[in-house]
Scaffold this motif. Structure first.
Motif, PDB file in Angstrom:
ATOM      1  N   GLY A  98      29.102 -12.129 -21.060  1.00 35.69           N
ATOM      2  CA  GLY A  98      28.497 -11.864 -22.346  1.00 35.69           C
ATOM      3  C   GLY A  98      27.816 -13.120 -22.869  1.00 35.69           C
ATOM      4  N   GLY A  99      28.151 -13.520 -24.069  1.00 35.08           N
ATOM      5  CA  GLY A  99      27.555 -14.714 -24.649  1.00 35.08           C
ATOM      6  C   GLY A  99      28.289 -15.996 -24.310  1.00 35.08           C
ATOM      7  N   ARG A 100      29.400 -15.920 -23.578  1.00 34.41           N
ATOM      8  CA  ARG A 100      30.206 -17.117 -23.276  1.00 34.41           C
ATOM      9  C   ARG A 100      29.709 -17.812 -22.003  1.00 34.41           C
ATOM     10  N   ARG A 101      28.518 -18.325 -22.057  1.00 30.30           N
ATOM     11  CA  ARG A 101      27.951 -19.007 -20.896  1.00 30.30           C
ATOM     12  C   ARG A 101      28.369 -20.470 -20.903  1.00 30.30           C
ATOM     13  N   ARG A 102      28.785 -20.946 -19.754  1.00 33.36           N
ATOM     14  CA  ARG A 102      29.240 -22.325 -19.620  1.00 33.36           C
ATOM     15  C   ARG A 102      28.537 -22.953 -18.417  1.00 33.36           C
ATOM     16  N   PRO A 103      27.275 -23.323 -18.564  1.00 34.45           N
ATOM     17  CA  PRO A 103      26.485 -23.765 -17.409  1.00 34.45           C
ATOM     18  C   PRO A 103      27.027 -24.988 -16.699  1.00 34.45           C
ATOM     19  N   LEU A 104      27.753 -25.855 -17.407  1.00 37.19           N
ATOM     20  CA  LEU A 104      28.237 -27.086 -16.786  1.00 37.19           C
ATOM     21  C   LEU A 104      29.588 -26.925 -16.095  1.00 37.19           C
ATOM     22  N   THR A 105      30.383 -25.954 -16.528  1.00 35.12           N
ATOM     23  CA  THR A 105      31.747 -25.844 -16.006  1.00 35.12           C
ATOM     24  C   THR A 105      32.035 -24.535 -15.273  1.00 35.12           C
ATOM     25  N   ALA A 106      31.098 -23.594 -15.294  1.00 33.15           N
ATOM     26  CA  ALA A 106      31.323 -22.322 -14.600  1.00 33.15           C
ATOM     27  C   ALA A 106      31.533 -22.574 -13.108  1.00 33.15           C
ATOM     28  N   THR A 107      32.414 -21.783 -12.502  1.00 31.49           N
ATOM     29  CA  THR A 107      32.836 -22.033 -11.121  1.00 31.49           C
ATOM     30  C   THR A 107      32.743 -20.786 -10.250  1.00 31.49           C
ATOM     31  N   THR A 108      32.656 -21.012  -8.947  1.00 30.18           N
ATOM     32  CA  THR A 108      32.695 -19.926  -7.970  1.00 30.18           C
ATOM     33  C   THR A 108      34.053 -19.850  -7.262  1.00 30.18           C
ATOM     34  N   ARG A 109      35.065 -20.496  -7.837  1.00 25.03           N
ATOM     35  CA  ARG A 109      36.378 -20.508  -7.208  1.00 25.03           C
ATOM     36  C   ARG A 109      36.911 -19.086  -6.993  1.00 25.03           C
ATOM     37  N   GLY A 110      36.679 -18.206  -7.950  1.00 23.20           N
ATOM     38  CA  GLY A 110      37.169 -16.842  -7.819  1.00 23.20           C
ATOM     39  C   GLY A 110      36.574 -16.100  -6.637  1.00 23.20           C
ATOM     40  N   VAL A 111      35.333 -16.430  -6.292  1.00 25.04           N
ATOM     41  CA  VAL A 111      34.695 -15.795  -5.130  1.00 25.04           C
ATOM     42  C   VAL A 111      35.460 -16.155  -3.865  1.00 25.04           C
ATOM     43  N   GLY A 112      35.840 -17.432  -3.778  1.00 28.11           N
ATOM     44  CA  GLY A 112      36.616 -17.863  -2.622  1.00 28.11           C
ATOM     45  C   GLY A 112      37.943 -17.138  -2.527  1.00 28.11           C
ATOM     46  N   ARG A 113      38.553 -16.879  -3.667  1.00 31.92           N
ATOM     47  CA  ARG A 113      39.829 -16.157  -3.650  1.00 31.92           C
ATOM     48  C   ARG A 113      39.672 -14.735  -3.132  1.00 31.92           C
ATOM     49  N   VAL A 114      38.544 -14.113  -3.455  1.00 30.86           N
ATOM     50  CA  VAL A 114      38.298 -12.759  -2.928  1.00 30.86           C
ATOM     51  C   VAL A 114      38.089 -12.821  -1.415  1.00 30.86           C
ATOM     52  N   VAL A 115      37.379 -13.830  -0.935  1.00 37.51           N
ATOM     53  CA  VAL A 115      37.197 -13.992   0.514  1.00 37.51           C
ATOM     54  C   VAL A 115      38.548 -14.193   1.191  1.00 37.51           C
ATOM     55  N   VAL A 116      39.420 -15.003   0.591  1.00 37.34           N
ATOM     56  CA  VAL A 116      40.762 -15.197   1.150  1.00 37.34           C
ATOM     57  C   VAL A 116      41.506 -13.872   1.229  1.00 37.34           C
ATOM     58  N   ALA A 117      41.395 -13.050   0.185  1.00 39.34           N
ATOM     59  CA  ALA A 117      42.058 -11.739   0.191  1.00 39.34           C
ATOM     60  C   ALA A 117      41.527 -10.865   1.318  1.00 39.34           C
ATOM     61  N   ALA A 118      40.227 -10.948   1.587  1.00 35.81           N
ATOM     62  CA  ALA A 118      39.646 -10.180   2.687  1.00 35.81           C
ATOM     63  C   ALA A 118      40.177 -10.670   4.034  1.00 35.81           C
ATOM     64  N   LEU A 119      40.318 -11.982   4.177  1.00 37.16           N
ATOM     65  CA  LEU A 119      40.887 -12.527   5.410  1.00 37.16           C
ATOM     66  C   LEU A 119      42.347 -12.103   5.558  1.00 37.16           C
ATOM     67  N   ASP A 120      43.092 -12.124   4.444  1.00 35.85           N
ATOM     68  CA  ASP A 120      44.488 -11.687   4.476  1.00 35.85           C
ATOM     69  C   ASP A 120      44.605 -10.228   4.910  1.00 35.85           C
ATOM     70  N   ALA A 121      43.579  -9.435   4.577  1.00 36.25           N
ATOM     71  CA  ALA A 121      43.584  -8.013   4.936  1.00 36.25           C
ATOM     72  C   ALA A 121      43.169  -7.776   6.385  1.00 36.25           C
ATOM     73  N   GLY A 122      42.830  -8.856   7.105  1.00 40.04           N
ATOM     74  CA  GLY A 122      42.482  -8.727   8.510  1.00 40.04           C
ATOM     75  C   GLY A 122      41.000  -8.604   8.792  1.00 40.04           C
ATOM     76  N   CYS A 123      40.148  -8.772   7.793  1.00 44.70           N
ATOM     77  CA  CYS A 123      38.707  -8.655   8.001  1.00 44.70           C
ATOM     78  C   CYS A 123      38.173  -9.875   8.744  1.00 44.70           C
ATOM     79  N   ARG A 124      37.279  -9.637   9.689  1.00 36.15           N
ATOM     80  CA  ARG A 124      36.707 -10.712  10.484  1.00 36.15           C
ATOM     81  C   ARG A 124      35.180 -10.747  10.406  1.00 36.15           C
ATOM     82  N   HIS A 125      34.647  -9.921   9.562  1.00 40.64           N
ATOM     83  CA  HIS A 125      33.211  -9.963   9.252  1.00 40.64           C
ATOM     84  C   HIS A 125      33.109  -9.849   7.733  1.00 40.64           C
ATOM     85  N   VAL A 126      32.594 -10.891   7.094  1.00 44.65           N
ATOM     86  CA  VAL A 126      32.498 -10.916   5.638  1.00 44.65           C
ATOM     87  C   VAL A 126      31.034 -11.021   5.240  1.00 44.65           C
TER      88      VAL A 126
END
Length: 374
Positions: A98-126
């Protein structure tokens, strides 16, 4: 019987791709109840990628992660067999803030966590779709969630976000998730910007994420520092690669550190949802997106759909919220006709506030054309 395939992208800020298809279908059926309609919502790697894959038969797998501000967030990836589809926008996207934009501190760490979850599920093509990002962190959050370590001159972990990259002194990839060695990682992206400079991640996309002119300059310096650190650690410099600047530099981090391959987003998505097979026996394809403009011509979803349809010998109509292309550009892009909500409504305001009914009216007009042709 006339067969119509509805394959729109989202109308950003108003309707999802599935909703666009639903309204168009209603309009067609209101005029012609003998038309066979099928739907195949599409995407180019940004918002709507998960929905397009789920509509094509992928399973939705719920996971816990964090959003671009580091807050706990419930999100998901799509799965079919050992293939996982991760949508950056669904976990670390700008729209969710929404309006809570944080251009200097916003992170993609959560994306990595989703990739880890996919690896944990046995996926080998992401497949990672990276449109709609809220951050300009060069993919540092993504790779750190996967085990990389980024430290300052004192050997301490730096903070999250793009601005913190100014403090980066070293990158340690020794603890990267070892499963990545056996994973095929493909990045779905529709931009070709380099990482730095006037055409780079900060300059072009930073303002959309709330960055002021001074903050854009700071983020560009921070990304340059990051590129230097990564090149020292890996021995290869990818800062000038086409697409390195995608999603605030996620393109760069993914290729340089994770060994990912950048792919044109819409081509990758169409292949994953089996679009070529969906075209068999179809008499007309209707595609669309919120704004039909010069950006569309650079590989957005409607052009990808038109290319595929043309190869199959199927005519294509495009429907948009607004159309900023002239008739020649529309034809050269592969569309047989174009309709816009603005033209239908007579004003941009009505197009934004009443997109559903306007799409139904356009659907009826498309049906009238089918009737004359049949």
């Amino acid at each position: 019987m006339v067969r119509v395939l509805l394959a729109p992208d989202k109308f950003k800020g108003t309707l999802t791709a599935a909703e666009v298809a639903d309204h168009l279908g209603r309009g067609i059926r209101a005029r012609r109840d003998d038309v066979e309609i099928t739907t195949a919502p599409v995407a180019d790697g940004g918002d709507g990628l998960l929905a397009a894959c789920v509509a094509a038969g992928y399973d939705r797998v719920e996971v816990e992660a964090v959003d671009a501000l580091g807050r706990p967030a419930r999100t998901a990836f799509a799965r079919r067999g050992d293939t996982a589809v991760v949508e950056l926008a669904a976990v670390a996207g700008l729209a969710a803030l929404g309006g809570r934009r944080r251009p200097l501190t916003a992170t993609t760490r959560g994306v990595g966590r989703v990739v880890v979850a996919a690896l944990d599920a046995g996926c080998r093509h992401v497949v990672l779709g990276i449109g709609g990002s809220a951050s300009t962190d060069g993919g540092a959050g993504l790779v750190r969630a996967l085990g990389a370590r980024v430290t300052d001159g004192g050997g301490h972990d730096i903070a999250d976000g793009g601005a913190a990259l100014l403090d980066a002194a070293a990158l340690d990839v020794q603890r990267l998730d070892p499963r990545l060695r056996d994973v095929r990682l493909e990045i779905a992206s529709d931009v070709d910007n380099p990482l730095l400079g006037s055409l780079g991640a900060a300059a072009v996309y930073g303002p959309q994420k709330g960055a002021t002119a001074d903050q854009v300059a700071l983020l560009d310096r921070a990304l340059e520092r990051w590129a230097d650190v990564v090149a020292t650690a890996t021995g290869v410099d990818h800062r000038d690669d086409a697409g390195a600047g995608a999603a605030g530099g996620v393109g760069f981090g993914s290729v340089a550190i994770l060994g990912a391959v950048l792919r044109p987003g819409v081509q990758l998505v169409l292949a994953m949802i089996g679009f070529a097979e969906r075209l068999r026996g179809v008499d007309l394809v209707v595609t669309g997106e919120g704004s039909l403009d010069e950006q569309t011509l650079r590989g957005k979803a409607p052009v990808g759909v038109a290319d595929a349809a043309r190869r199959a010998g199927v005519p294509v109509i495009v429907v948009a919220g607004r159309c900023r292309l002239d008739d020649l550009q529309v034809k050269e892009a592969g569309f047989d006709a174009a309709y816009s909500l603005v033209d239908e409504a007579g004003s941009e305001q009505e197009a934004l506030t009443r997109p559903g009914p306007l799409l139904e009216r356009i659907g009826a007009r498309i049906a009238d054309g089918l009737e004359r042709a049949s």
